[in-house]
Every structure is written in structure tokens, then in C-alpha cells.
Design a protein around this motif. Structure first.
Motif, PDB file in Angstrom:
ATOM      1  N   ILE A   1     -24.397  32.712 -46.776  1.00 39.16           N
ATOM      2  CA  ILE A   1     -24.141  34.504 -46.242  1.00 39.16           C
ATOM      3  C   ILE A   1     -24.030  33.777 -44.693  1.00 39.16           C
ATOM      4  N   ARG A   2     -25.973  33.245 -44.741  1.00 41.76           N
ATOM      5  CA  ARG A   2     -26.674  33.256 -43.592  1.00 41.76           C
ATOM      6  C   ARG A   2     -25.726  32.165 -43.040  1.00 41.76           C
ATOM      7  N   ARG A   3     -24.877  31.038 -43.405  1.00 35.42           N
ATOM      8  CA  ARG A   3     -23.843  30.434 -42.738  1.00 35.42           C
ATOM      9  C   ARG A   3     -22.343  30.069 -42.937  1.00 35.42           C
ATOM     10  N   LYS A   4     -22.430  31.345 -42.438  1.00 30.50           N
ATOM     11  CA  LYS A   4     -20.502  31.807 -43.069  1.00 30.50           C
ATOM     12  C   LYS A   4     -19.445  31.158 -41.709  1.00 30.50           C
ATOM     13  N   THR A   5     -20.232  31.109 -40.440  1.00 32.83           N
ATOM     14  CA  THR A   5     -19.921  30.373 -39.689  1.00 32.83           C
ATOM     15  C   THR A   5     -19.052  28.883 -39.614  1.00 32.83           C
ATOM     16  N   PHE A   6     -20.317  28.256 -40.408  1.00 37.53           N
ATOM     17  CA  PHE A   6     -19.894  27.384 -40.531  1.00 37.53           C
ATOM     18  C   PHE A   6     -18.748  27.199 -41.775  1.00 37.53           C
ATOM     19  N   VAL A   7     -19.039  27.937 -42.284  1.00 38.14           N
ATOM     20  CA  VAL A   7     -17.197  28.258 -43.735  1.00 38.14           C
ATOM     21  C   VAL A   7     -16.147  28.277 -42.811  1.00 38.14           C
ATOM     22  N   THR A   8     -16.563  28.941 -41.843  1.00 36.02           N
ATOM     23  CA  THR A   8     -15.458  29.369 -40.960  1.00 36.02           C
ATOM     24  C   THR A   8     -14.731  28.344 -40.437  1.00 36.02           C
ATOM     25  N   LEU A   9     -15.330  27.528 -39.902  1.00 28.75           N
ATOM     26  CA  LEU A   9     -15.473  25.945 -38.869  1.00 28.75           C
ATOM     27  C   LEU A   9     -14.705  25.152 -39.664  1.00 28.75           C
ATOM     28  N   GLY A  10     -15.679  25.511 -41.016  1.00 33.20           N
ATOM     29  CA  GLY A  10     -14.856  23.966 -42.338  1.00 33.20           C
ATOM     30  C   GLY A  10     -13.214  24.572 -41.706  1.00 33.20           C
ATOM     31  N   VAL A  11     -13.114  25.386 -42.581  1.00 30.53           N
ATOM     32  CA  VAL A  11     -11.974  26.251 -43.307  1.00 30.53           C
ATOM     33  C   VAL A  11     -10.968  25.589 -41.647  1.00 30.53           C
ATOM     34  N   ALA A  12     -11.348  25.479 -40.382  1.00 30.78           N
ATOM     35  CA  ALA A  12     -10.646  26.227 -39.679  1.00 30.78           C
ATOM     36  C   ALA A  12     -10.087  24.787 -39.503  1.00 30.78           C
ATOM     37  N   VAL A  13     -11.306  23.492 -39.087  1.00 31.13           N
ATOM     38  CA  VAL A  13     -11.189  22.716 -39.199  1.00 31.13           C
ATOM     39  C   VAL A  13     -10.320  21.387 -40.523  1.00 31.13           C
ATOM     40  N   ALA A  14     -10.023  21.918 -41.668  1.00 32.30           N
ATOM     41  CA  ALA A  14      -8.917  21.627 -42.474  1.00 32.30           C
ATOM     42  C   ALA A  14      -7.499  21.664 -42.464  1.00 32.30           C
ATOM     43  N   GLY A  15      -7.338  22.735 -41.784  1.00 37.47           N
ATOM     44  CA  GLY A  15      -6.415  23.942 -41.592  1.00 37.47           C
ATOM     45  C   GLY A  15      -5.663  22.860 -40.392  1.00 37.47           C
ATOM     46  N   PHE A  16      -6.712  22.532 -39.402  1.00 36.96           N
ATOM     47  CA  PHE A  16      -6.260  21.947 -38.170  1.00 36.96           C
ATOM     48  C   PHE A  16      -5.241  20.921 -39.167  1.00 36.96           C
ATOM     49  N   LEU A  17      -6.698  19.693 -39.676  1.00 37.46           N
ATOM     50  CA  LEU A  17      -5.300  18.514 -40.282  1.00 37.46           C
ATOM     51  C   LEU A  17      -4.738  18.497 -40.572  1.00 37.46           C
ATOM     52  N   LEU A  18      -4.547  19.859 -41.601  1.00 36.30           N
ATOM     53  CA  LEU A  18      -3.441  20.008 -42.584  1.00 36.30           C
ATOM     54  C   LEU A  18      -2.441  20.569 -41.742  1.00 36.30           C
ATOM     55  N   GLY A  19      -2.578  20.509 -40.264  1.00 36.60           N
ATOM     56  CA  GLY A  19      -1.417  21.243 -40.186  1.00 36.60           C
ATOM     57  C   GLY A  19      -0.459  19.642 -39.357  1.00 36.60           C
ATOM     58  N   VAL A  20      -1.212  18.929 -38.690  1.00 41.88           N
ATOM     59  CA  VAL A  20      -1.067  17.522 -38.250  1.00 41.88           C
ATOM     60  C   VAL A  20       0.167  17.075 -38.772  1.00 41.88           C
ATOM     61  N   PRO A  21       0.797  16.708 -39.761  1.00 39.38           N
ATOM     62  CA  PRO A  21       2.212  16.278 -40.213  1.00 39.38           C
ATOM     63  C   PRO A  21       2.705  17.886 -40.032  1.00 39.38           C
ATOM     64  N   LEU A  22       2.802  18.255 -39.625  1.00 36.43           N
ATOM     65  CA  LEU A  22       3.917  19.533 -38.647  1.00 36.43           C
ATOM     66  C   LEU A  22       4.050  19.233 -37.605  1.00 36.43           C
ATOM     67  N   THR A  23       3.385  18.630 -36.718  1.00 39.59           N
ATOM     68  CA  THR A  23       3.522  18.403 -35.614  1.00 39.59           C
ATOM     69  C   THR A  23       4.607  17.036 -35.185  1.00 39.59           C
ATOM     70  N   THR A  24       4.847  16.461 -36.086  1.00 43.15           N
ATOM     71  CA  THR A  24       5.521  15.205 -36.365  1.00 43.15           C
ATOM     72  C   THR A  24       6.685  15.229 -36.222  1.00 43.15           C
ATOM     73  N   GLN A  25       7.706  14.110 -35.645  1.00 41.18           N
ATOM     74  CA  GLN A  25       9.296  14.480 -34.976  1.00 41.18           C
ATOM     75  C   GLN A  25      10.173  14.799 -36.660  1.00 41.18           C
ATOM     76  N   ALA A  26       9.071  15.073 -37.810  1.00 36.58           N
ATOM     77  CA  ALA A  26       9.633  15.201 -38.993  1.00 36.58           C
ATOM     78  C   ALA A  26       9.204  16.833 -39.466  1.00 36.58           C
TER      79      ALA A  26
END
Length: 623
Positions: free
Chosen positions: A405-430
Motif C-alpha cells: 500500500i505504501r509502494r502503490k506508486t511503484f505498482v502504478t509505474l510497473g503497470v505503465a511500463v509494461a503497458g508501454f512495452l506491450l503497446g510497442v508492436p502496435l506502433t509498427t507498420q502492421a
């Protein structure tokens, strides 16, 4: 609102999880969540295609009998237990798989939704110029087929008449379409041919994830302040575009196309199916977001009133957006000398091709373009905040200890980074092929199944009488008879109808002329299945782990509410939820000290009762 009658010492606040700063924050966040891109790019097109004004009739019937009741059910469910989409299933532990299914759906939507926001960011940035880059056909990326409405010295009407003659041999492509396909996306020829990552889109994806993370850095405390702007400003932009739109020549033609009722279509099952589906997906039912947002409410908040306000606002926005879209499309059709149906589109085609092209015809077009894409960004962010918060809250509530609970910000950061990396294939030409695949399969019939099982679990497994008593304990009145009937009979029947309709109406996905290969459609079905499969897998696991000699005993134990089901704060646990002061039941309850920093010391000094309830006794005696 939020006060406990006759008990002055009780604050009705959760220090451990946090609450909304005030009720407006919750309503605005929920409006921002429900009002998304679909209100602008899907509803107006559905309305025009399904009989104009006649479509409003089934649409509002579905809102009353399915939309508002389901919305109220999810809000009351989350608010009563003050838990995210996993924690609420203490009500019937066997169905916790529904919560995991909601998390999977929110993950898929969160990945591709931010890619759409990133494309809107890209268009927003490139609109900051004197001439919009998709105005003319004189750019390096244009083909000989390109015919802009503003090209050449001939008047645009004459140019278009020539284009009409050529239409028999070649299809006119607009500069905005070529800009979208050949420059922004550099579209590949196949979903399997990923090509290279489009760096401008990747940069914008980074920007959109950073914005989402910064707005959620302190959970609902920070996002609750941001929504004052993100949930209200789109209405300012819609109104500006509406006033600009209806003053244009041909706007009335476009609006008539949008609103003229074709009453014969009302007997068509497809129209009713589209109305039910649009209400269901537009309100965000079964995504887990509504349960999560409501869990940060005070226990006695009137969520019945909120659910009606938010649902009606959402639908009114859809209707209003239709005027904004069709007034400009009518003007464009008038300018081109063609029928409105020739320029009408939906989805990314409307947002990034048809509407931007229409904007090039206006004086000071970059200003209108900047406003339009800024509105799309804000509409998308409102939904994205809740999707990310749903995942973070579910993880934090499930682990539940002080450390996380005290480290909720780090959980948010982790989910955001994972979301960014998983979104990378959607920025390709296909990428656009994958984005549409996820949009069509990841969040379609699986949502309907999840919602149907949730209705059955609460109304028939936990028991409707129990649930109505819970709501009466929370709101001070039982749910109105209309909602009781809807929850038990009408809404599940409509959800089942949507499911049958979705299966009957199923067509393999395509994008313009491109037809998806079988292996890609199989991946789509696997994505849809991955959220639904959580439900039986967890149910089997729970039954196996339950006590009992026979299967029936195990089933009974797996479905009955766990001891720690009920209001989160001990001060609200009255009647059948009154604590028995055993360590097992108290470990999950949170008791509210008036001065959190002093609570622990005073608890030890003033009360013989140890555990989480000690501080409550000390504050009562002091008061």
C-alpha cells in the motif's frame, strides 16, 4: 451524504485505501470513464446506419432496462465492499475468476487504447502548422490517384466532377487517407509483416503513458483533481465545433441524414442488437473500472443517484457528438457534390481520415484540427485513467499488506511500463491491423459473458434478498422495485440476447479491402477466450481447495460468502456483519482512527482489546 446518522465520531473515510476528495470527483471520473472515443466515432455512425432518429428508440429502451441497472449494480457492488474487482468476490469466492477476467479485459483495452491516444497526440502535434499536412496532394507520399478537394486552380466542384468521371476506372483517394496510410502508419501489406517501428508514434506512445502515469501517481487523490479538466473540457470543444459546424453550408443536410427516422428499420433485429451492444460497451460494464472507482466512495454515498446521472450524461454526449460529426460531414458532402453516405465513416477512419479532411475546408483549419484532436486525447485519457487504476487497485487490494500500500506508486509505474512495452508492436507498420484485431475480439463477447455470470452470481448464488439488504444498509433504502426486477430477470435476458446476437451477426474481421488471415482470427479468438477461461479455471481450483467430503458440500462452501465479506470499515459492520472479535475476521477490516498518527499509541494505552479495533475504542471513550 457520506455521514453516518447520529454517530458524530465516525468519519466514514478509509485512511488505508484513500477516498475521493469529494463526490464531484467520483462523478466526473466515472463520466470520463464512460464517455470515450466510441461516443464520437461509433455512435453517430451506428445511428445513421440503423435508421437515424428511429435508432434512438431502441437505444433509450436498452439504456433504461440494461444500461442503468447494470451500472447501478457495479457501483453498489464496489462501494459496499470498498474493494477492487478481485476483492469484491469475497461475496462468493468461487466466482473470483470473474474478477480475473475483468483484469484481463482491462489489460487488453489499456494496451491498445493508449495507442489510439498516441495517434491523436501525433495528429495534435502536426496540426501546429499554417497548412495542415493532409490538405494537398503535392507531398512526396502522395500517389497519382490522389484528388484533394482544394487542389489545382479549377474550382473544387469541377475538380470533383472530373474525378467522378474517372471513378469508373480508378478510385479517388483523398490526401487525408494517403497521409494516414502512407505517411503516419506506412501501412504494410499484411498483419504478419510488422516492418519497422514508426518512431514518431513510439515517441507519442511514450508521451501518453507518461501523462497517464503522472495523473495517477497518487492514485485517486491525483486523478480526482485531473478529471476536473479532462472530463469537462471535451464538452467545451464539442460545443465550439458544434457552433462552427451548424453555421456551415450543407450542415443541415448532414444532420437530417443523422436524425431522419426510418421507422421500418425498427422491426429489424440487427438495430436492436446494435442498440444493446452500444449501450453495453459504451458504459464500460464488466471492465472492472466501475467497481474500482466506486470502491473509493464513502460507504453511505448515494450511488443510485450517481448511476442515473452518469448513464444519462454518457448517452446524451453520444447524441450531441452526432450533431458535431454530421454537421461537418454534411458540409463536406455539399462541397464535394456527393451524398453524405459517401463521406460517412466510423472508427479510426472517421477520426483520422474523414473528419480531418473536412476540417481542411474550414478557414483557419489548423485551429479546428488542434481542438478536435485535443478533445480526442482528453476523451481517451479519461477512460485510460480508470483502466490503469483498475489493474493497480486489484493488485494492491489482493496483496493487501502495508508494504505494498505504501509502494502503490511503484505498482502504478510497473503497470505503465509494461503497458508501454506491450503497446510497442502496435506502433509498427502492421500496428493498425493488430489494434483493430484487439478491438474486435479482446473486448467483445467476453464482456457479455462476464457480465451475465456476475448478474447470476450476485442475484442467484449470493441471493437477491441478501444483496437488497446490503444496499438498504448502505443507502438507507432498498433498490427500487424496477431495479430489483431488472437485475433478476430483464438485464440478464438482454445480456443473453446480446450474446446470441453477437454470435449470429459474427463476420470475420477486415480492414478496408484487407481480409485477415485465419491464423490472425484464431489469435483474436484466443484473446477473447483468455478472459473468459479464468472463470471456470478459478472455480475448479476453488472447489478443489474447499472443505467438504462430497462435491456438493465443496460447492456449497466454495460459493458461500467468506467471513470477511461486507463493509471494509468496522464502524459500518452492523447487524449480520457485526464482528465476532476473532483475529481471522478482524484481520481484513479497517478501523478508522480520527488521528491516524496517534491512533496506535492510544490504542495500546486506552483499550484492553488488541488488534485493529483497539484504536476505535480509545477514540470512542475519548469522544
Amino acid at each position: 451524504n457520506g455521514a453516518v446518522p447520529g454517530e458524530r465520531g465516525k468519519q466514514d473515510k478509509s485512511v488505508k485505501r484513500g477516498n475521493w476528495g469529494n463526490q464531484i470527483e467520483f462523478v466526473l471520473t466515472s463520466v470520463g470513464y464512460a464517455v470515450g472515443l466510441g461516443n464520437v466515432w461509433r455512435f453517430p455512425y451506428l445511428c445513421y446506419r440503423n435508421g437515424g432518429g428511429a435508432f434512438m428508440f431502441p437505444y433509450f429502451i436498452m439504456l433504461v432496462f440494461c444500461g442503468i441497472p447494470l451500472f447501478f449494480m457495479e457501483l453498489s457492488f464496489g462501494q459496499f465492499a470498498s474493494q477492487g474487482c478481485l476483492g469484491v468476490w469475497r461475496v462468493s469466492p468461487m466466482f473470483k475468476g470473474v474478477g480475473y477476467g475483468m483484469m484481463v479485459v482491462s489489460t487488453y483495452i489499456g494496451i491498445y487504447y493508449n495507442v489510439v491516444i498516441c495517434i491523436a497526440f501525433y495528429y495534435f502535434f502536426v496540426s501546429m502548422t499554417r497548412v495542415l499536412p493532409w490538405t494537398y496532394c503535392s507531398n512526396p507520399w502522395n500517389t497519382p490517384d490522389c484528388a484533394g478537394v482544394l487542389d489545382g486552380n479549377v474550382s473544387s466542384r469541377a475538380t470533383l466532377n472530373i474525378t467522378h468521371l474517372l471513378n469508373t476506372t480508378q478510385k479517388r483517394t483523398s490526401p487525408s487517407e494517403e497521409y494516414w496510410r502512407r505517411y503516419v502508419l506506412e501501412l504494410s501489406d499484411d498483419i504478419g509483416n510488422l516492418g519497422e517501428v514508426r518512431l514518431p508514434l513510439l515517441g507519442c506512445l511514450g508521451v501518453s503513458w507518461v501523462v497517464v502515469f503522472l495523473c495517477l501517481i497518487k492514485g485517486v487523490k491525483s486523478s480526482g483533481k485531473v478529471v476536473y479538466f479532462t472530463a469537462t473540457f471535451p464538452y467545451v470543444v464539442l460545443t465550439i465545433l458544434f457552433v462552427r459546424g451548424i453555421t456551415l453550408e450543407g450542415a443541415i443536410t448532414g444532420i437530417m441524414y443523422y436524425l431522419t427516422p426510418q421507422w421500418d428499420k425498427i422491426l429489424n433485429a440487427k438495430v436492436w442488437g446494435d442498440a444493446a451492444s452500444q449501450i453495453f460497451y459504451s458504459l464500460g460494464c464488466a471492465w472492472g473500472g466501475l467497481i474500482t472507482m466506486a470502491s473509493y466512495n464513502k460507504f453511505h454515498n448515494n450511488c443510485y443517484r450517481d448511476s442515473i446521472i452518469i448513464s444519462i450524461t454518457n448517452c446524451a454526449t453520444s447524441v450531441y457528438a452526432g450533431f458535431v460529426i454530421f454537421s461537418i460531414l454534411g458540409f463536406m458532402a455539399n462541397h464535394l457534390g456527393v451524398d453524405v453516405s459517401k463521406v460517412a465513416d466510423h472508427g479510426p477512419g472517421l477520426a483520422f481520415v474523414a473528419y480531418p479532411e473536412a476540417l481542411t475546408l474550414l478557414p483557419i483549419s489548423p485551429l479546428w484540427s488542434i481542438l478536435f484532436f485535443f478533445m480526442l486525447i482528453l476523451l481517451g485519457l479519461g477512460t485510460q485513467f480508470c483502466l490503469l487504476e483498475t489493474l493497480v487497485t486489484a493488485i494492491v487490494d489482493e496483496v493487501g499488506n502495508e508494504w505494498i500500500i505504501r509502494r502503490k506508486t511503484f505498482v502504478t509505474l510497473g503497470v505503465a511500463v509494461a503497458g508501454f512495452l506491450l503497446g510497442v508492436p502496435l506502433t509498427t507498420q502492421a500496428g493498425i491491423y493488430w489494434l483493430l484485431l484487439m478491438d474486435n475480439y479482446a473486448a467483445s463477447f467476453s464482456l457479455v459473458i462476464i457480465s451475465c455470470i456476475m448478474c447470476v452470481a450476485i442475484m442467484y448464488i449470493y441471493g437477491h434478498r441478501n444483496y437488497f439488504k446490503d444496499i438498504e444498509m448502505m443507502l438507507g433504502f432498498p433498490p427500487p422495485l424496477f431495479f430489483q426486477i431488472c437485475w433478476r430477470f430483464i438485464s440478464p435476458a438482454i445480456i443473453f440476447f446480446i450474446l446470441i446476437f453477437t454470435v449470429i451477426q459474427y463476420r470475420p474481421i477486415s480492414y478496408n479491402e484487407y481480409v485477415y488471415p485465419t491464423w490472425a482470427i484464431s489469435i483474436g479468438f484466443l484473446m477473447a477466450l483468455s478472459s473468459v477461461i479464468c472463470i471456470p479455471i478459478y472455480a475448479i481450483y476453488k472447489v478443489c481447495r474447499s472443505e467438504g467430503d462430497t462435491l456438493l458440500e465443496r460447492l456449497k462452501n466454495a460459493t458461500k460468502a467468506s467471513k470477511d465479506w461486507g463493509p471494509a470499515l468496522a464502524e459500518h459492520r452492523s447487524g449480520r456483519y457485526a464482528p465476532a472479535f476473532s483475529p481471522s475476521t478482524e484481520s481484513h477490516l479497517e478501523v478508522q482512527p480520527l488521528q491516524p498518527e496517534k491512533g496506535q499509541i492510544e490504542a495500546v494505552a486506552a483499550s484492553p482489546v488488541q488488534g485493529s479495533n483497539g484504536s476505535a475504542h480509545s477514540q470512542d471513550s475519548r469522544l
